[in-house]
Scaffold this motif. Structure first.
Motif, PDB file in Angstrom:
ATOM      1  N   LEU A 176       0.936  -1.208  -0.003  1.00  0.00           N
ATOM      2  CA  LEU A 176      -0.203  -0.046  -0.052  1.00  0.00           C
ATOM      3  C   LEU A 176       0.690   1.356   0.172  1.00  0.00           C
ATOM      4  O   LEU A 176       0.600   2.378  -0.902  1.00  0.00           O
ATOM      5  N   PHE A 177       2.106   1.242   0.769  1.00  0.00           N
ATOM      6  CA  PHE A 177       2.977   2.367   0.824  1.00  0.00           C
ATOM      7  C   PHE A 177       3.406   2.531  -0.751  1.00  0.00           C
ATOM      8  O   PHE A 177       3.684   3.742  -0.976  1.00  0.00           O
ATOM      9  N   ALA A 178       3.716   1.440  -1.530  1.00  0.00           N
ATOM     10  CA  ALA A 178       3.999   1.752  -2.907  1.00  0.00           C
ATOM     11  C   ALA A 178       3.240   2.452  -3.404  1.00  0.00           C
ATOM     12  O   ALA A 178       3.523   3.549  -4.435  1.00  0.00           O
ATOM     13  N   PHE A 179       1.996   2.032  -3.533  1.00  0.00           N
ATOM     14  CA  PHE A 179       0.790   2.863  -4.464  1.00  0.00           C
ATOM     15  C   PHE A 179       0.797   4.317  -3.839  1.00  0.00           C
ATOM     16  O   PHE A 179       0.563   5.478  -4.481  1.00  0.00           O
ATOM     17  N   MET A 180       0.662   4.524  -2.316  1.00  0.00           N
ATOM     18  CA  MET A 180       0.610   5.805  -1.442  1.00  0.00           C
ATOM     19  C   MET A 180       1.995   6.723  -2.383  1.00  0.00           C
ATOM     20  O   MET A 180       1.781   7.908  -2.677  1.00  0.00           O
ATOM     21  N   ASN A 181       3.112   6.112  -2.138  1.00  0.00           N
ATOM     22  CA  ASN A 181       4.102   6.870  -2.658  1.00  0.00           C
ATOM     23  C   ASN A 181       4.086   7.156  -4.129  1.00  0.00           C
ATOM     24  O   ASN A 181       4.447   8.352  -4.807  1.00  0.00           O
ATOM     25  N   ALA A 182       3.825   6.145  -4.984  1.00  0.00           N
ATOM     26  CA  ALA A 182       3.671   6.534  -6.492  1.00  0.00           C
ATOM     27  C   ALA A 182       2.481   7.416  -6.739  1.00  0.00           C
ATOM     28  O   ALA A 182       2.839   8.139  -7.975  1.00  0.00           O
ATOM     29  N   VAL A 183       1.383   7.337  -6.164  1.00  0.00           N
ATOM     30  CA  VAL A 183       0.328   8.225  -6.767  1.00  0.00           C
ATOM     31  C   VAL A 183       0.151   9.333  -5.927  1.00  0.00           C
ATOM     32  O   VAL A 183      -0.354  10.415  -6.630  1.00  0.00           O
ATOM     33  N   MET A 184       0.090   9.480  -4.853  1.00  0.00           N
ATOM     34  CA  MET A 184      -0.525  10.261  -4.071  1.00  0.00           C
ATOM     35  C   MET A 184       0.169  11.706  -3.999  1.00  0.00           C
ATOM     36  O   MET A 184      -0.566  12.803  -4.451  1.00  0.00           O
ATOM     37  N   PRO A 185       1.404  11.876  -4.144  1.00  0.00           N
ATOM     38  CA  PRO A 185       1.852  13.321  -4.665  1.00  0.00           C
ATOM     39  C   PRO A 185       1.483  13.654  -6.061  1.00  0.00           C
ATOM     40  O   PRO A 185       1.407  14.969  -6.198  1.00  0.00           O
ATOM     41  N   LEU A 186       1.422  12.864  -6.892  1.00  0.00           N
ATOM     42  CA  LEU A 186       1.124  13.216  -8.221  1.00  0.00           C
ATOM     43  C   LEU A 186      -0.526  13.513  -8.304  1.00  0.00           C
ATOM     44  O   LEU A 186      -0.849  14.797  -8.971  1.00  0.00           O
ATOM     45  N   GLN A 187      -1.329  12.885  -7.436  1.00  0.00           N
ATOM     46  CA  GLN A 187      -2.743  13.228  -7.285  1.00  0.00           C
ATOM     47  C   GLN A 187      -2.886  14.652  -6.867  1.00  0.00           C
ATOM     48  O   GLN A 187      -3.942  15.406  -7.084  1.00  0.00           O
ATOM     49  N   ILE A 188      -2.032  15.066  -5.739  1.00  0.00           N
ATOM     50  CA  ILE A 188      -2.450  16.367  -5.295  1.00  0.00           C
ATOM     51  C   ILE A 188      -1.430  17.539  -5.930  1.00  0.00           C
ATOM     52  O   ILE A 188      -1.495  18.749  -5.687  1.00  0.00           O
ATOM     53  N   GLY A 189      -0.720  17.199  -7.013  1.00  0.00           N
ATOM     54  CA  GLY A 189       0.091  18.013  -7.686  1.00  0.00           C
ATOM     55  C   GLY A 189       1.264  18.435  -6.963  1.00  0.00           C
ATOM     56  O   GLY A 189       1.764  19.877  -7.063  1.00  0.00           O
ATOM     57  N   ALA A 190       1.995  17.771  -6.302  1.00  0.00           N
ATOM     58  CA  ALA A 190       3.160  17.986  -5.693  1.00  0.00           C
ATOM     59  C   ALA A 190       4.501  17.557  -6.392  1.00  0.00           C
ATOM     60  O   ALA A 190       4.476  16.520  -7.073  1.00  0.00           O
ATOM     61  N   ARG A 191       5.582  18.080  -6.062  1.00  0.00           N
ATOM     62  CA  ARG A 191       6.820  17.591  -6.972  1.00  0.00           C
ATOM     63  C   ARG A 191       7.507  16.582  -6.014  1.00  0.00           C
ATOM     64  O   ARG A 191       8.384  15.733  -6.760  1.00  0.00           O
ATOM     65  N   ASP A 192       7.008  16.386  -4.980  1.00  0.00           N
ATOM     66  CA  ASP A 192       7.661  15.293  -4.098  1.00  0.00           C
ATOM     67  C   ASP A 192       6.932  15.058  -2.849  1.00  0.00           C
ATOM     68  O   ASP A 192       6.179  16.050  -2.594  1.00  0.00           O
ATOM     69  N   VAL A 193       7.259  14.224  -1.965  1.00  0.00           N
ATOM     70  CA  VAL A 193       6.567  14.334  -0.652  1.00  0.00           C
ATOM     71  C   VAL A 193       7.253  15.330   0.186  1.00  0.00           C
ATOM     72  O   VAL A 193       8.179  16.226  -0.163  1.00  0.00           O
ATOM     73  N   ALA A 194       6.725  15.731   1.702  1.00  0.00           N
ATOM     74  CA  ALA A 194       7.241  16.713   2.470  1.00  0.00           C
ATOM     75  C   ALA A 194       8.818  16.601   2.697  1.00  0.00           C
ATOM     76  O   ALA A 194       9.538  17.389   2.739  1.00  0.00           O
ATOM     77  N   PHE A 195       8.827  15.304   3.118  1.00  0.00           N
ATOM     78  CA  PHE A 195      10.534  14.934   3.560  1.00  0.00           C
ATOM     79  C   PHE A 195      10.929  13.818   3.111  1.00  0.00           C
ATOM     80  O   PHE A 195      10.936  12.611   3.144  1.00  0.00           O
ATOM     81  N   PRO A 196      11.384  14.072   1.606  1.00  0.00           N
ATOM     82  CA  PRO A 196      12.027  13.048   0.721  1.00  0.00           C
ATOM     83  C   PRO A 196      13.061  12.140   1.663  1.00  0.00           C
ATOM     84  O   PRO A 196      13.037  10.790   1.545  1.00  0.00           O
TER      85      PRO A 196
END
Lengths: 209, 625
Positions: B87-107
């Motif tokens: 599930l973390f794989a999909f969260m990482n792959a998809v969520m930042p793209l879904q909200i229009g972010a360039r990466d997560v807050a703390f890479p």
């Protein structure tokens, strides 16, 4: 690099810890982290309350036999004061007076070390005078785990503040390290809040019954 | 020198090093997928061994002791090392793209979370080779786990502790990302449902994992450092473990199933080609499930003896969860209703999920009735119930999600034909395996039992169940073949390969550039890409001019921090043994590695780098690379 831009007290932003996106993220993330820490300590308190005075036989010391107010009062004063001095440090951080911030942080560290010395003495005293050990009873395990976790947090907090003071001693404040100082002080406050509960739940309630 | 040189091709060792040091959420997603997939197969092999042992009466395929180890490791591996990371794989792959972010807050923390999970998982599984795996069940109830000999339980406690830290960090990271890094116009009530469920699941992680941390610490202290939390002879109380385990364990169910709900909530509108029905009630139901998830843990302990008042309260709270879940079920059905449906592989999984999961929910409400639960408790009825929830909900979600998001993660499309074969084999196998187990349970077959006798009326049911398991295994093998063939062919399908993508992740070029969005998109409503499509546009409206993009540097430090804890865990585990004087030094060295690496990270400035505007524009024109 924008993060290393030099400031004057006039150009220094009002909330330097949240002036960059990185700072904002750290600020929010750290509050969430403290939320998790709160649950962690809540679990430890629950365990302590469940196992308080739960000893295998009557020869073991109980809470009412162990705790004495003077030492714990001194520790409380040391830690509460150190929280206040870290507020002063952050006040000066926000005013871009680096030297004063370092001075107040130094006082914070000294007070924190004083607290730690008292705690080590306290544990030593229980261990030798009362045979109250981590491995002697469930009560001992729960007591040393709760208070020890707090003590571990104090050690970590002190190391963190000292590392920041040394690392930035020569370069002063910028928008890259301001969030770091701010978060370390936030952590220090959290440790203080936990101690207020330990003082109440473990020591005060321990002495009255 | 171009600042986009990072995208250049590397040799084999270069690629390995890139993945060891990456902080890019898309690459971390692939790492999670690989590691989680590996552990999923390990857990699946363990499942097959259980079913082979139980296929016929009086079987001795494995010994009773080994059987205990296998069931323990099957449960632990599947929950902590397969379902969570996948599930973390999909969260990482998809969520930042879904909200229009360039990466997560703390890479950096994102990478640290992965490596902690990975080393924790490896540590736990090393138990097979170092004297025996844990054998007290995945719940590891304290009176049993304290009595367990050898180091199995130590591997369990230390391994889960390490991987749990990683999960906690991942949760905080996603929370901050979703709150702080949404693109202009992406309000909370415009966030795709998968982002919402990631958000709520992350909040659950934040508050559910610390009790597990405390419980595991107490187990570690009791077993390795002589404390007496659970030892009644020392005044301890073994029920404390049960409480902490389930205060964590029940929210954990929702941590797993909510993101799966999220995946289905993306699949349904895409292939029904219709807006998700009742969006706001879906969000409300998700949040409500999150709250209620914390108030029901004692329904796992009805027979522990907490008393009728506690049992009644927790029974009512448990039944209440059926309400928001029901809201979701009806919303999904009404999303399909009247849609222009395309039965792709992800859609098949989604449609099959509804009845399968409802069955798990119905048996759940049956068990919520505390008096009835006295009958069901510790029987195969429970096994059937939670497999219907976990396989019928989460695993179908993971399989559907894997097919759905494969083009986004790898740029290629899994074969629909093989996908359908996997689907049929897996779904038939799943119901064949677990449906009959309800009845085995009601007929009195206890959970976690090593074997049974002839003439007890359990033989036929168990044989059917084992045959079903073989079908599931075949389905997964076909999936693996599918993956290998697809990646071998490597046909790049371009962006929006499903043609009906509604959300932002389908609007960016494929393969996704490492900086995600050249210009942050302007979000004008729910399903932003769909809105633009309906107006005849092919791209999102940008919210900013092309400018420099700030990127984080790669780092090897997360690996080192995690490695330190891995080393320290061996020291902690062996120090109680006779004649192992090296253990305490190893513990200290491990902790020094971890804290030293943390200090290094703290004092060494890491400002990242910028991709310059000119390079971005060059790339757009020339496409030279």
């Amino acid at each position: 690099m924008a993060a290393e831009q030099k400031f004057t007290p006039q150009t220094w932003p009002e909330s330097p810890e949240q002036a960059t996106l990185e700072g904002k993220n750290k600020f929010l993330g750290f509050w969430f982290f403290l939320g998790g820490e709160t649950v962690l300590f809540a679990s430890l308190f629950a365990t302590y309350l469940a196992l308080k005075d739960s000893v295998p036989s009557d020869t073991h010391a109980k809470a009412a036999d162990l705790f004495e107010l003077p030492l714990v009062f001194l520790m409380t004063m040391l830690l509460l004061t150190s929280s206040l001095t870290s507020v002063f440090a952050m006040y000066h951080m926000k005013n871009y007076s680096f030297k004063k911030m370092q001075q107040w942080l130094f006082i914070t560290v000294v007070l924190g070390l004083g607290f730690l010395a008292c705690e080590i003495y306290e544990f030593y005293h229980y261990y030798h005078a009362f045979e109250h050990k981590f491995t002697s009873s469930a009560f001992g395990s729960a007591f040393y785990t709760l208070v020890g976790f707090h003590g571990g947090h104090v050690v970590f907090g002190l190391s963190w503040i000292i590392a920041l003071m040394i690392r930035n001693a020569k370069r002063g404040l910028n928008l890259y390290n301001a969030p770091k100082f701010y978060l370390a002080s936030l952590y220090w406050h959290f440790i203080d809040v936990v101690w207020v509960f330990i003082f109440t739940v473990v020591y005060l309630m321990g002495m009255v019954g | 020198m171009s600042t986009i040189a990072h995208a250049q091709k590397r040799g084999f060792t270069g690629t390995i090093w890139e993945y060891l040091t990456t902080v890019d959420h898309k690459k971390i997603a692939i790492l999670y997928l690989l590691a989680g997939g590996f552990f999923f197969i390990v857990g699946g092999i363990e499942a097959m061994m259980i079913r082979i042992q139980l296929a016929v009466p009086n079987n001795d395929f494995v010994s009773a002791g080994l059987f205990n180890e296998i069931i323990t490791m099957h449960g632990t591996t599947m929950i902590f090392l397969a379902a969570m990371p996948l599930l973390f794989a999909f969260m990482n792959a998809v969520m930042p793209l879904q909200i229009g972010a360039r990466d997560v807050a703390f890479p950096f923390v994102n990478a640290l979370g992965f490596w902690l999970f990975f080393f924790g998982g490896v540590f736990l599984n090393l138990s097979w080779f170092l004297g025996g795996a844990p054998d007290a069940g995945w719940t590891s109830y304290a009176s049993l786990s304290l009595a367990s000999e050898g180091h199995g339980i130590d591997f369990y406690a230390l391994g889960l502790q390490i991987s749990g830290f990683g999960t906690l960090m991942g949760g905080i990271n996603f929370l901050v990302t979703i709150i702080n890094m949404r693109a202009p116009g992406m309000t909370y009530m415009r966030m795709p449902l998968f982002t919402w469920t990631t958000f709520v699941a992350s909040a659950l992680i934040l508050f559910a994992f610390p009790p597990l941390t405390v419980g595991l610490f107490m187990l570690i202290f009791d077993r390795m450092f002589g404390s007496g939390f659970f030892d009644v002879a020392m005044g301890g109380n073994t029920i404390i473990w049960e409480h902490f385990f389930w205060i964590f364990g029940h929210p954990e169910v929702y941590i797993l199933v909510l993101p799966a709900f999220g995946i289905f909530s993306e699949i349904f509108p895409t292939f029904a080609r219709k807006r998700l029905f009742g969006y706001s009630s879906m969000v409300f139901a998700t949040v409500l499930i999150g709250f209620l998830g914390f108030m029901v843990w004692a329904h796992h302990m009805f027979t522990t003896g907490l008393g009728p008042v506690a049992n009644a309260i927790f029974a009512v709270a448990t039944m209440a969860i059926a309400v928001p879940t029901g809201i979701k079920i009806f919303n999904w059905i009404l999303t399909i209703w009247g849609g222009s449906i395309k039965f792709t592989v992800p859609m098949l999984y989604a449609v099959a999920f509804i009845p399968s999961f409802v069955m798990g929910g119905v048996t759940g409400v049956m068990q919520a009735a505390a008096p009835a639960d006295y009958q069901f408790h510790d029987s195969y009825f429970i096994v059937a119930h939670f497999h219907y929830v976990i396989v019928g909900g989460i695993v179908l979600g993971l399989l559907g999600g894997a097919h759905f998001y494969w083009p986004l993660m790898f740029g290629t499309m899994l074969s629909e034909k093989l996908g359908k074969i996997t689907f049929v084999l897996f779904l038939v196998g799943f119901h064949l395996t677990f449906f009959i187990q309800h009845f085995l349970g009601l007929m009195g077959m206890p959970r976690r039992v090593w074997t049974f006798l002839e003439g007890q009326g359990l033989a036929t049911g168990n044989l059917i169940s084992s045959i079903g398991a073989a079908f599931m295994a075949l389905g997964i093998i076909v999936l693996l073949v599918n993956i290998v063939i697809t990646q071998k062919k490597n046909i790049q399908v371009g962006r929006d390969p499903w043609e009906d993508g509604r959300t932002l992740e389908w609007a960016i070029p494929s393969p996704v550039p490492f900086y995600n969005f050249k210009q942050l998109p302007l979000v004008r409503g729910l399903d932003p890409f769909w809105i633009e499509k309906m107006e005849g546009k092919t791209d999102m409206t940008p919210a900013e001019p092309v400018g420099d993009i700030h990127m984080p540097n790669n780092s090897f430090v997360p690996f080192v921090i995690s490695l330190g804890l891995f080393v320290a865990a061996f020291g902690a585990m062996y120090h109680a043994d006779e004649g192992k004087d090296w253990a305490i030094p190893v513990l200290i060295i491990g902790m020094l590695i971890t804290f030293g690496a943390m200090l290094y990270r703290s004092v060494k400035d890491d400002h990242g780098y910028h991709i310059h505007k000119e390079d971005l524009l060059d790339e757009a024109e020339g496409g030279t690379r």
